[in-house]
Design a protein around this motif. Structure first.
Motif, short mmCIF file in Angstrom:
data_model
loop_
_atom_site.label_atom_id
_atom_site.label_comp_id
_atom_site.label_asym_id
_atom_site.label_seq_id
_atom_site.Cartn_x
_atom_site.Cartn_y
_atom_site.Cartn_z
N ARG A 110 27.69 -28.92 -10.54
CA ARG A 110 26.20 -28.61 -11.04
C ARG A 110 26.23 -27.83 -12.27
N GLY A 111 25.26 -27.63 -12.63
CA GLY A 111 24.67 -26.55 -13.84
C GLY A 111 25.02 -27.03 -15.19
N PRO A 112 24.48 -26.53 -15.86
CA PRO A 112 24.27 -26.95 -17.46
C PRO A 112 25.86 -26.87 -18.17
N LEU A 113 26.04 -27.95 -18.90
CA LEU A 113 27.61 -28.03 -19.48
C LEU A 113 27.55 -27.20 -20.75
N PHE A 114 26.42 -26.66 -21.54
CA PHE A 114 26.67 -26.08 -22.68
C PHE A 114 25.52 -24.97 -22.57
N VAL A 166 17.50 -23.00 -17.99
CA VAL A 166 18.17 -21.73 -17.71
C VAL A 166 19.40 -21.96 -16.56
N CYS A 167 20.57 -21.58 -16.86
CA CYS A 167 21.71 -21.66 -15.62
C CYS A 167 21.30 -20.82 -14.57
N PRO A 168 21.27 -21.49 -13.44
CA PRO A 168 20.75 -20.61 -12.12
C PRO A 168 21.71 -19.38 -12.13
N GLU A 169 22.95 -19.76 -12.11
CA GLU A 169 24.17 -18.77 -11.81
C GLU A 169 24.11 -17.45 -12.82
N THR A 170 24.15 -17.68 -14.42
CA THR A 170 24.22 -16.92 -15.09
C THR A 170 22.91 -16.37 -15.75
N THR A 206 20.35 -22.77 -21.77
CA THR A 206 21.01 -24.13 -22.00
C THR A 206 21.08 -24.18 -23.59
N ALA A 207 22.20 -24.63 -24.33
CA ALA A 207 22.41 -24.66 -25.52
C ALA A 207 22.10 -25.95 -26.24
N LEU A 208 21.42 -26.74 -25.55
CA LEU A 208 20.78 -28.29 -26.08
C LEU A 208 19.36 -28.32 -26.35
N LEU A 209 18.81 -29.44 -26.17
CA LEU A 209 17.31 -29.49 -26.50
C LEU A 209 16.52 -29.13 -25.18
N PRO A 210 15.45 -28.20 -25.51
CA PRO A 210 14.74 -27.97 -24.44
C PRO A 210 14.10 -28.92 -23.69
N SER A 211 13.88 -28.82 -22.35
CA SER A 211 13.29 -30.07 -21.54
C SER A 211 11.87 -30.11 -21.97
N GLY A 212 11.02 -29.12 -22.37
CA GLY A 212 9.63 -29.15 -22.36
C GLY A 212 9.05 -29.64 -23.91
#
Length: 57
Positions: free
Chosen positions: A24-28, A43-47, A51-57
């Motif tokens: 689970r979680g984002p890769l970058f 946003v990574c729920p753990e840290t 995220t370092a890629l394209l935004p979802s919105g």
């Protein structure tokens, strides 16, 4: 908006190694916390890092 990432063959060959054991979680991620108001999917729920890629919105 930033340009989408361009993956070359070397990167494509390394990606399976990077994601092989991920469950689970984002890769970058960025190296800093996400700013207030960042969409939850970016946003990574753990840290709490963005995220370092394209935004979802």
């Amino acid at each position: 908006m930033p340009a989408p990432p361009h993956w070359q063959s070397g990167t494509a060959q390394l990606l399976p190694r990077l994601i092989a054991r991920r469950t689970r979680g984002p890769l970058f991620l960025t190296d800093r916390k996400a700013p207030a108001g960042t969409p939850t999917l970016d946003v990574c729920p753990e840290t709490g890092r963005a995220t370092a890629l394209l935004p979802s919105g």
